[in-house]
Design an enzyme around this catalytic site. Structure first.
Site, short mmCIF file in Angstrom:
data_model
loop_
_atom_site.label_atom_id
_atom_site.label_comp_id
_atom_site.label_asym_id
_atom_site.label_seq_id
_atom_site.Cartn_x
_atom_site.Cartn_y
_atom_site.Cartn_z
N GLY A 60 -1.12 -10.37 -1.51
CA GLY A 60 -0.36 -9.50 -1.53
C GLY A 60 -1.12 -8.43 -0.86
O GLY A 60 -0.31 -7.47 -0.94
N CYS A 61 -2.30 -7.77 -1.81
CA CYS A 61 -2.64 -7.17 -1.35
C CYS A 61 -3.81 -7.63 0.06
O CYS A 61 -4.73 -8.68 0.07
CB CYS A 61 -4.25 -6.84 -2.14
SG CYS A 61 -3.83 -7.04 -3.85
N GLN A 62 -4.31 -5.94 0.39
CA GLN A 62 -4.88 -6.36 1.90
C GLN A 62 -6.09 -6.98 1.90
O GLN A 62 -7.30 -7.38 2.37
CB GLN A 62 -4.38 -4.85 2.88
CG GLN A 62 -5.33 -4.87 4.66
CD GLN A 62 -5.02 -4.08 4.64
OE1 GLN A 62 -4.90 -2.30 4.02
NE2 GLN A 62 -5.46 -4.38 6.00
N SER A 63 -6.67 -5.72 1.02
CA SER A 63 -8.11 -6.11 0.23
C SER A 63 -8.15 -7.37 -0.55
O SER A 63 -7.19 -7.75 -1.07
CB SER A 63 -8.95 -4.46 -0.28
OG SER A 63 -7.93 -4.25 -1.16
#
Length: 151
Positions: A60-63
């Site tokens: 769920g984290c872009q990075s």
């Protein structure tokens, strides 16, 4: 001579949140607040290579954000993390500062109001905001798992 030494009395999650709010209230400009986040992230110890695993990556984290959680002998959850994005690294550093070193129950019972109070949610892009929620959710999942393990 002032005796500032505390008998390792751990601050509560709410006391730690209030400290974060106070620290951020010193800045009016969001560019300064972003800089504070970046500085916090840069102060964080790098995560040991053995913890940079797929299993520790937060969905769920872009990075890329790796989160490692360990249960100490006295029943406290200790978090370590790292991210490849500076602001995200600062955000996870803030979360660790507030919840790490507390019991699973304390973590599960806490309402992380500092996120709202410092204006973090409204000043993050939607993808970063989702990432922040994913980090909090993952920390709570670890606390839940450790609580079950201790029962």
């Amino acid at each position: 001579m002032k005796n500032k030494q505390k008998k390792t009395i751990m601050k509560t999650i709410n006391e730690l949140q209030d400290e974060v709010i106070e620290e951020f209230s010193n800045f009016d400009d969001w560019m300064d607040k972003y800089q504070l986040l970046i500085d916090l992230g840069n102060e964080q110890e790098p995560l040991a290579p053995q913890y940079k695993t797929e299993q520790n990556l937060i969905d769920g984290c872009q990075s890329r954000v790796w989160l490692q959680a360990d249960l100490t002998e006295d029943g406290k959850v200790v978090f370590q993390a790292e991210s490849d994005a500076l602001i995200v690294k600062g955000i996870i550093t803030l979360l660790i500062k507030v919840v790490s070193g507390h019991t699973p129950d304390e973590i599960l019972d806490s309402e992380l109001y500092f996120i709202e109070k410092i204006g973090l949610k409204e000043h993050l892009s939607p993808t970063r905001s989702n990432g922040l929620l994913a980090m909090v959710k993952q920390m709570r999942m670890y606390a839940l798992a450790f609580k079950a393990k201790m029962a």
